[in-house]
Design an enzyme around this catalytic site. Structure first.
Site, PDB file in Angstrom:
ATOM      1  N   LYS A   5       0.834  -1.200   0.000  1.00 54.55           N
ATOM      2  CA  LYS A   5       0.000   0.000   0.000  1.00 54.55           C
ATOM      3  C   LYS A   5       0.866   1.246   0.000  1.00 54.55           C
ATOM      4  CE  LYS A   5      -1.792   2.585   3.055  1.00 54.55           C
ATOM      5  NZ  LYS A   5      -1.690   3.894   2.347  1.00 54.55           N
ATOM      6  N   GLU A  33       8.758   0.420  11.597  1.00 51.01           N
ATOM      7  CA  GLU A  33       9.865   1.380  11.516  1.00 51.01           C
ATOM      8  C   GLU A  33       9.224   2.756  11.624  1.00 51.01           C
ATOM      9  OE1 GLU A  33      11.936   4.216  10.665  1.00 51.01           O
ATOM     10  OE2 GLU A  33      11.859   3.565   8.574  1.00 51.01           O
ATOM     11  N   CYS A  83      13.178  10.040   8.651  1.00 55.28           N
ATOM     12  CA  CYS A  83      13.117   9.598  10.039  1.00 55.28           C
ATOM     13  C   CYS A  83      14.500   9.502  10.672  1.00 55.28           C
ATOM     14  CB  CYS A  83      12.391   8.259  10.137  1.00 55.28           C
ATOM     15  SG  CYS A  83      13.097   6.971   9.093  1.00 55.28           S
ATOM     16  N   GLU A 103       9.250  15.110  16.673  1.00 59.42           N
ATOM     17  CA  GLU A 103       9.711  15.012  15.287  1.00 59.42           C
ATOM     18  C   GLU A 103       9.001  16.050  14.421  1.00 59.42           C
ATOM     19  OE1 GLU A 103      10.925  11.385  12.373  1.00 59.42           O
ATOM     20  OE2 GLU A 103       8.929  11.275  13.247  1.00 59.42           O
TER      21      GLU A 103
END
Length: 485
Positions: free
Chosen positions: A179, A253, A287, A386
């Site tokens: 996806k 992750e 990331c 973040e």
């Protein structure tokens, strides 16, 4: 006029198939803010068809039963097809993502090919079956494919993440429903083209661009045996909760807020060059980006001055211009997120050293100036959360022990680096920082070694034999005493 790529079908079980519903995803250029593509938005009925095809392929088809050498041959053709389309992939990803072309070519075209290469090497050397001496006699230990995999990839590194999931899943003998993110689905159609040419058997791979609702349905589907997800921490929690209902295997992750420690003896010319690449890769939308820079108080003023000058000189502009260092953020929402965090940092008392707003040019597009805050306390939100944009924090420390403590004082543990004139001292720092990947005087990932996170940065590993093992179940067969193969 901007060329608009139009796709009217979904790739289900290896065949181009009409979608079950009329919903369409419009892909908008973050540079021009114009539509550059349209693809079907997969729905629940499309997921049902894809999972059913994958179940047949895994439960009854040839793929998991083929000799490893035959799977390797097919996967090698996929790798070669992607390599032949590297420049086309890079331009497409830069157009839909806003990533600078040089970065797209290196990290989203050549990088994924290197991932496929590494997994081909790992699989060829991996021991899938071995006889051991058990406690009561001989045993046979087998590693068998986990089954049907739901692979959910993010918008920031679509081909990189797809390779990290597809290569081990396919080589292990799994069937996969991939996806892509609705923000960046166009490169997945090139991938589908490659897979068809490579001769992957019917049902083994489906590609369904869709949003979160369809993704949640896929993750919770009873026909799925394992979920491999890359994305935000909040979304990872939801994936884990959904997978827990049927005890699916899960690899997550997730996010990061990685710290780069500059030791007093570091070569500052080399360090600043390295930090620019490590902090502003993909416009800060990575990331693993080194978005916290920890500088010794003894050299803080000089490091702040050098970083301010270097960051202020980064060229912002059209991602397809080879001279561009920082392009636009992927969506208007992501741009606003960065601007909101810049305002939060100023409100918390961080010192704005450069950037901090929207550049005067280009006049259109979702751009944010490369931004550096100094005098950042590790308790500030800008140091703990973040941002996922071109915003970097500079924090002073007194000694090496404090630097390690600051690096570890985070909910995340995905990446990090140390910059020093003493490599042995750097290795000692690497041993002390609790993070899944670390680098000394550089920043890179090695695809033959495990990659993943500590703490809220994830569960499980990608790359290397550890990454391949995530797609395998271990089986023990107890043999009669005295048996020898």
């Amino acid at each position: 006029m901007t060329e608009v790529l139009e796709y009217g079908e979904l790739f289900i079980g290896g065949a181009w198939t009409a979608p079950a519903g009329p919903a369409v995803i419009e892909v908008v250029s973050p540079h021009t803010e114009q539509v550059i593509g349209r693809v079907p938005h997969a729905g629940e009925a499309d997921v049902d068809r894809a999972v059913a095809a994958a179940r047949r392929a895994f439960d009854q088809g040839p793929w998991p039963r083929l000799p490893l050498a035959e799977r390797i041959a097919v996967v090698t053709r996929i790798r070669d097809g992607l390599a032949a389309r590297a420049e086309r992939l890079a331009r497409l990803i830069s157009s839909q993502n806003g990533s600078p072309y040089a970065w797209s070519l290196a990290a989203q075209a050549h990088g994924p090919v290197a991932i496929w290469d590494a997994y081909l090497k790992t699989a060829a050397e991996y021991v899938f079956e071995e006889q051991r001496a058990g406690a009561f006699g001989p045993i046979l230990v087998r590693r068998e494919p986990v089954g049907v995999v739901a692979a959910v990839v993010p918008w920031n590194v679509p081909q990189f993440a797809a390779a990290a999931k597809l290569a081990p899943a396919l080589l292990s003998g799994c069937a996969v429903v991939l996806k892509p993110s609705p923000e960046t689905p166009l490169d997945a159609y090139l991938l589908a083209e490659v897979v068809r040419e490579a001769g992957l058997p019917e049902g083994v791979l489906s590609i369904l661009p869709a949003g979160r609702e369809t993704g949640a349905y896929l993750v919770g589907h009873p026909g799925v045996d394992k979920v491999s997800f890359t994305g935000s921490v909040d979304a990872g929690r939801q994936v884990m909760a959904s997978a827990a209902r049927t005890l699916k295997r899960v690899t997550l992750e997730l996010g990061g807020k990685s710290a780069a420690i500059v030791l007093p003896d570091a070569d500052l010319d080399r360090t600043v060059r390295g930090l620019l690449a490590a902090a502003f890769m993909n416009n800060g939308q990575a990331c693993v980006a080194q978005t916290r820079i920890l500088a010794p108080r003894s050299h803080y003023a000089e490091i702040a001055e050098r970083l301010t000058a270097a960051i202020g000189a980064l060229r912002v502009g059209d991602p397809l211009d080879p001279a561009t260092a920082v392009g636009p953020l992927v969506t208007a929402r992501q741009r606003q997120r960065s601007l909101d965090y810049i305002a939060i940092a100023a409100g918390e008392g961080a010192e704005l050293l450069t950037g901090g707003g929207v550049p005067a040019a280009p006049e259109r597009g979702w751009y944010v100036q490369p931004t550096l805050f100094g005098a950042v306390d590790n308790g500030m939100r800008i140091a703990r959360e973040e941002v996922f944009g071109p915003v970097v924090c500079l924090t002073p420390y007194q000694d090496r022990d404090e630097a390690v403590r600051l690096a570890n004082d985070s909910d995340f543990g995905l990446s990090g680096s140390v910059w020093t004139g003493d490599v042995e001292a750097g290795i000692e720092v690497a041993r002390a920082v609790r993070t899944g990947t670390y680098a000394v005087n550089t920043f890179n990932l090695d695809f033959l070694g495990p990659f993943g996170g500590y703490k809220q940065s994830g569960i499980g590993r990608e790359f290397g034999p550890e990454g391949l093992a995530e797609y395998l179940e271990s089986k023990t067969v107890v043999l009669p005493r005295g048996y020898r193969a």
